[in-house]
Design an enzyme around this catalytic site. Structure first.
Site, PDB file in Angstrom:
ATOM      1  CG  HIS A  97       4.296  12.401  17.067  1.00  0.00           C
ATOM      2  ND1 HIS A  97       4.586  12.836  15.799  1.00  0.00           N
ATOM      3  CD2 HIS A  97       3.851  11.153  16.945  1.00  0.00           C
ATOM      4  CE1 HIS A  97       4.334  11.871  14.965  1.00  0.00           C
ATOM      5  NE2 HIS A  97       3.884  10.826  15.632  1.00  0.00           N
ATOM      6  CG  PHE A 127      -7.835   2.047  10.180  1.00  0.00           C
ATOM      7  CD1 PHE A 127      -8.365   3.012   9.361  1.00  0.00           C
ATOM      8  CD2 PHE A 127      -6.716   2.371  10.942  1.00  0.00           C
ATOM      9  CE1 PHE A 127      -7.803   4.282   9.288  1.00  0.00           C
ATOM     10  CE2 PHE A 127      -6.146   3.637  10.877  1.00  0.00           C
ATOM     11  CZ  PHE A 127      -6.683   4.597  10.050  1.00  0.00           C
ATOM     12  CD  GLN A 158       2.519  -0.278  13.439  1.00  0.00           C
ATOM     13  OE1 GLN A 158       2.032   0.789  13.783  1.00  0.00           O
ATOM     14  NE2 GLN A 158       1.838  -1.412  13.472  1.00  0.00           N
ATOM     15  CG  HIS A 188       2.366   3.582   8.457  1.00  0.00           C
ATOM     16  ND1 HIS A 188       1.921   3.621   7.161  1.00  0.00           N
ATOM     17  CD2 HIS A 188       1.289   3.789   9.241  1.00  0.00           C
ATOM     18  CE1 HIS A 188       0.609   3.842   7.168  1.00  0.00           C
ATOM     19  NE2 HIS A 188       0.197   3.945   8.422  1.00  0.00           N
ATOM     20  CG  LEU A 219       1.268   8.253   8.172  1.00  0.00           C
ATOM     21  CD1 LEU A 219       1.969   6.920   8.249  1.00  0.00           C
ATOM     22  CD2 LEU A 219       0.305   8.404   9.320  1.00  0.00           C
ATOM     23  CD  GLU A 245      -3.952   0.798   8.581  1.00  0.00           C
ATOM     24  OE1 GLU A 245      -2.813   0.928   9.085  1.00  0.00           O
ATOM     25  OE2 GLU A 245      -4.768  -0.034   8.963  1.00  0.00           O
ATOM     26  NE  ARG A 250      -0.841   1.091  10.626  1.00  0.00           N
ATOM     27  CZ  ARG A 250      -1.072   2.102  11.431  1.00  0.00           C
ATOM     28  NH1 ARG A 250      -0.328   2.262  12.515  1.00  0.00           N
ATOM     29  NH2 ARG A 250      -2.038   2.951  11.177  1.00  0.00           N
ATOM     30  CG  HIS A 258       3.763   4.667  12.094  1.00  0.00           C
ATOM     31  ND1 HIS A 258       3.583   5.986  11.778  1.00  0.00           N
ATOM     32  CD2 HIS A 258       2.571   4.223  12.549  1.00  0.00           C
ATOM     33  CE1 HIS A 258       2.322   6.325  12.022  1.00  0.00           C
ATOM     34  NE2 HIS A 258       1.691   5.281  12.506  1.00  0.00           N
ATOM     35  NE  ARG A 282       0.212   1.949  16.805  1.00  0.00           N
ATOM     36  CZ  ARG A 282      -0.379   2.798  15.973  1.00  0.00           C
ATOM     37  NH1 ARG A 282      -1.700   2.903  15.953  1.00  0.00           N
ATOM     38  NH2 ARG A 282       0.326   3.533  15.147  1.00  0.00           N
TER      39      ARG A 282
END
Ligand code: FAD
Lengths: 565, 241
Positions: free
Chosen positions: A40, A117, A230, A232, A242, A245, A276, A341, A376
């Site tokens: 992944h 970010f 989390q 996203h 996805l 970001e 997030r 996510h 995160r």
């Protein structure tokens, strides 16, 4: 019997880093259910954080500020010494990767470029266009080729073998032959990634079932902070792939059906670049209040960036939109909705990746050190995998080199494998029952509906009950067909058992934690409660049942404050 | 919408030879081929084997031949095929291990043969190299490769000469030769100055055509050839002097 000093389970970034830093004099092998390059990690798009201070706006950045952002972003649940270590190591780690050949995008003066970010005070995210994970994974794999690291791919680990309180190997299901075999080792490192697929909507790969975390739990190792999941903010509707970001980092807007940049109402100064958890909740709230589209999504608008910038900085985003959404972001806003996510929680390890089980280590997304706490920050996970992957490799090597004990007992390992094989045979011999993939789908529906972005006591309790029913049904699950080779059905059935364990631990932790912190949002307890809950949840298996304990968060110098963006 | 999936099935230990099997599949949703394959496996025959992982065209697992075209199953939307008959075959030029799963070993071996990793200089600048984006852009398309094997399988030279390294490996080599940070000597990489290497290519550009990531491996092969010729000219000069 196949025997190595160290077995690394997982060929993603964490596994490759561990393998590359282990003592080269030891015999080491990677085991992975897919070829390492199919892990992944290759899907990571946006980038990896390090306070290089390469851009004009980032001149005053340093690792301490990175640590502060990480800790604040974690809603103060991160262990501060661990976060400091990761952020300090970030800078040399990026340069090391650059020297190994990672083709980072460059700034106008030829340095490694950095983009802003979410939740970060400075542009701190290093990237290679929007295929950062791909190029880092390929680079580390290239190094593994150079060092001739042995890889057993397409082998699923089904169990840890524990003999007299020490981890002495694993049992694998080898897809190519259909055999179930023991593999012996003096130390085992898990780098098995996240469990996104326990949710219906997730940005994770199909193979992210999280079995590694479940295997550790079944072997008696505690799982930490599993209730922190989390979501996203921006996955493309309806395929949930996805949209990085980085798209917002490069200047993209989030707009509702009134054409309004609604983040102004939720995070007036950070806007689209709030962390997030906050952005995901804001989007969900807009949709729930009827300000979304088709009651499902809002728009991510990139049109004002222009085709040139989109093609240069976000080529994969454009490709994904064209292929999977049938739209061109140069001309049309992207329909997006939040999706699962990342797993903040995981196998409980310390800052050296050491677990409570002798000879067993974990790193990367499957582990919880904890550096991400309750939420995160984008770009911190790739960093986590590389930094802690390395530490795990070193630590396991030290352990093996200092070991006076003998290898695990062959007969014992064989018996464990025989028992695993018997389980598979039972499944194959059943001629009726509930279809495994239907059960799995039920589990995902429960998690998405009752243990998602917004949580309540009532729903979590219902979820727990439903999960326990699914566990009973799993005991009678059925797959059609008899084939043993390359059987995804067998893989899925093995992993499904562990997924039930994981969902139980996630839900239980969420039910008990009566506060709101980071990604864990309780509608019935909407405030953070430091007096009661500034602590990690630890769930371990005792006599077949989950037992819950808590551990204080390590604070160094950052006292918890209110989290405003 | 009702589709017929005609899938080449083969289990080498069990079956005499590969043969097609039809599956009827109905859906009203916009599905990718990979999603459809997973449904068929789950609901109709769980022994149907194929590889997959990311489902977003970046892990390179699910390359196959779809109605005669090389592509990734995950990024192929069923409706885009414009037909209700979908014929699926495993990648050619590689041995079938089971159904749509092929043995990628020769592909990886070719990759290993080109020493596909950076040869750094003796000293590396502490704060990273200063490289202009322009320089990195030269290798941009090649680092987009996901090692799915489409180009290798579509290559007519690989089909007839198993020694040929194939497009992916040669393009990877070029990626390093062009990388401003790489210092492998000419001697080291010019081992591909053979028919099994850079000169094997037929320049029919099948590889460029089939790449699902818009890489043009033939550009890399051509680049290697240019560099090889240049290297030869340079060494001739040296001798004359
Ligand atoms: C779409 C997407 C984009 C992302 N973008 C970013 C980003 O820009 N920046 C960032 O910092 N983070 C990003 N993340 C998060 C980050 O990519 C992951 O957290 C990270 O790559 C995980 O790496 P890993 O090595 O821990 O696990 P993985 O890469 O998931 O690897 C797990 C490995 O374990 C193996 N495995 C698992 N279970 C078993 C088993 N039972 N037996 C044998 N092998 C097994 C698998 O085969 C695989 O090789 C992103 C995540 C997603 C979903």
């Amino acid at each position: 019997m196949i025997t190595h000093d160290i077995l690394v389970v997982g060929g993603g970034l964490a596994g490759l880093s561990a393998a590359l830093t282990a003592d080269p004099h030891l015999s080491l092998a990677i085991i992975s259910r897919v070829h390492p390059l199919r892990s992944h990690s290759v899907a990571a798009q946006g980038g990896i954080n390090a306070a290089l201070g390469n851009s004009q706006e980032g001149r005053d950045d340093n690792w301490e500020k990175h640590a502060f952002d990480t800790i604040k972003g974690s809603d103060y649940l991160a262990d501060q010494a661990a976060a400091e270590l990761m952020c300090r190591e970030a800078v040399p780690t990026i340069y090391e990767m650059e020297h190994l050949g990672v083709p980072f995008s460059r700034s106008p003066v030829g340095l490694i470029a950095q983009r802003p970010f979410g939740g970060a005070g400075f542009p701190r995210t290093c990237f290679a266009a929007d295929r950062t994970g791909l190029v880092i994974a390929h680079t580390l794999y290239e190094q593994a080729i150079k060092r001739q690291v042995k890889v057993y791919d397409e082998a699923l680990v089904t169990k840890l073998v524990v003999e007299n309180g020490r981890c002495v190997g694993v049992v694998i299901y080898d897809l190519a032959t259909g055999q179930v075999l023991p593999m012996r080792a003096r130390a085992v490192i898990f780098a098995t990634g996240g469990y996104g697929r326990v949710y219906l909507r997730t940005t994770n790969a199909y193979i992210n079932h999280g079995s590694g975390i479940g295997i550790a739990y079944r072997a008696g190792v505690a799982l930490k902070d599993m209730e922190f999941v989390q979501f996203h903010p921006t996955s493309i509707y309806p395929k949930n792939i996805l949209i990085t970001e980085g798209a917002r980092g490069e200047g993209g807007y989030l707009v509702n059906n009134k054409g309004y940049r609604f983040m102004a109402d939720y995070a007036p100064s950070a806007m689209e670049l709030a962390p997030r958890d906050i952005v995901a909740r804001s989007i969900q709230t807009e949709v729930d209040k009827g300000r979304g589209f088709e009651d499902e999504y809002v728009h991510l608008d990139l049109r004002h960036l222009g085709q040139k910038k989109i093609d240069k900085r976000l080529p994969s985003v454009r490709e994904i939109c064209l292929k999977f959404g049938g739209i061109d972001p140069v001309e049309t806003p992207i329909p997006i909705q939040p999706a699962q996510h990342y797993s903040m929680g995981g196998i409980d390890v310390d800052v050296r990746c050491v677990s409570s089980l002798a000879g067993f280590y974990a790193a990367g997304e499957c582990a919880c050190v904890s550096v991400h706490g309750a939420n995160r920050l984008g770009g911190n996970s790739l960093l986590d995998t590389v930094v802690f992957g390395k530490i795990a490799g070193q630590e396991a090597s030290n352990f093996v080199n200092g070991l006076e004990l003998k290898d695990g007992n062959e007969k014992f390992l064989l018996d464990e494998a025989v028992a695993e094989k018997a389980k598979v045979d039972t499944w194959l011999s059943r001629s009726g029952g509930k279809m495994a993939h239907h059960l799995l789908n039920d589990l995902k529906v429960v998690m998405s509906e009752k243990a998602g972005i917004f949580r309540t006591k009532k729903e979590l309790a219902e979820a727990l009950e439903a999960i326990r029913e699914i566990r009973d049904d799993y005991g009678r699950a059925f797959i059609s067909g008899q084939c043993l080779r390359y059987s995804q059905a067998i893989v899925n059935l093995v992993e499904f058992g562990y997924m039930v364990d994981l969902t139980e631990v996630i839900t239980l932790g969420a039910l008990l934690r009566e506060e709101t912190r980071g990604s864990h949002y309780r509608l019935d307890f909407p405030k953070r409660d430091d007096a009661g809950w500034l602590k990690h949840t630890l769930v371990s298996l005792k006599d077949g049942k989950p037992e819950v304990a808590y551990r204080d968060v390590q604070i160094t110098k950052y006292q918890p404050q209110e989290r405003k963006y | 919408m009702k589709y017929t999936f005609r899938i080449l099935r083969f289990d080498p230990g069990v079956d005499q030879s590969p043969c097609f099997q039809d599956f009827i599949y109905e859906t009203e949703e916009k599905k990718s081929l990979l999603e459809a394959l997973m449904d068929i496996r789950n609901d109709q025959d769980c022994s149907l084997s194929f590889r997959y992982s990311c489902r977003e065209a970046v892990c390179g697992s699910c390359a196959m031949v779809i109605n005669g075209q090389f592509d990734l199953a995950c990024r192929t939307m069923m409706e885009s095929l414009g037909t209700s008959l979908i014929v699926l075959e495993p990648l050619p030029n590689l041995e079938i291990q089971k159904d749509l799963i092929v043995d990628m070993e020769p592909f990886w071996r070719a990759l290993f043969a080109v020493e596909p990793y950076l040869f750094p200089g003796e000293t590396s600048p502490e704060n990273g190299h200063r490289i202009e984006d322009r320089e990195m852009e030269k290798i941009d398309q090649f680092v987009n490769c996901i090692m799915c094997g489409c180009c290798y399988s579509a290559c007519p030279v690989v089909a007839r000469d198993e020694r040929y390294l194939g497009p992916a490996a040669l393009a990877k080599l070029y990626r390093f030769v062009k990388d401003p940070r790489d210092e492998r000597g000419y001697k080291r990489w010019s081992r591909v100055n053979t028919e099994a290497g850079a000169w094997g290519c037929d320049t029919v550009f099948k590889c460029n055509e089939v790449c699902p990531r818009k890489v043009r491996p033939a550009d890399g092969i051509e680049g290697l050839r240019r560099k090889l010729i240049w290297g030869k000219v340079k060494s001739l000069f040296k001798r004359v002097r």
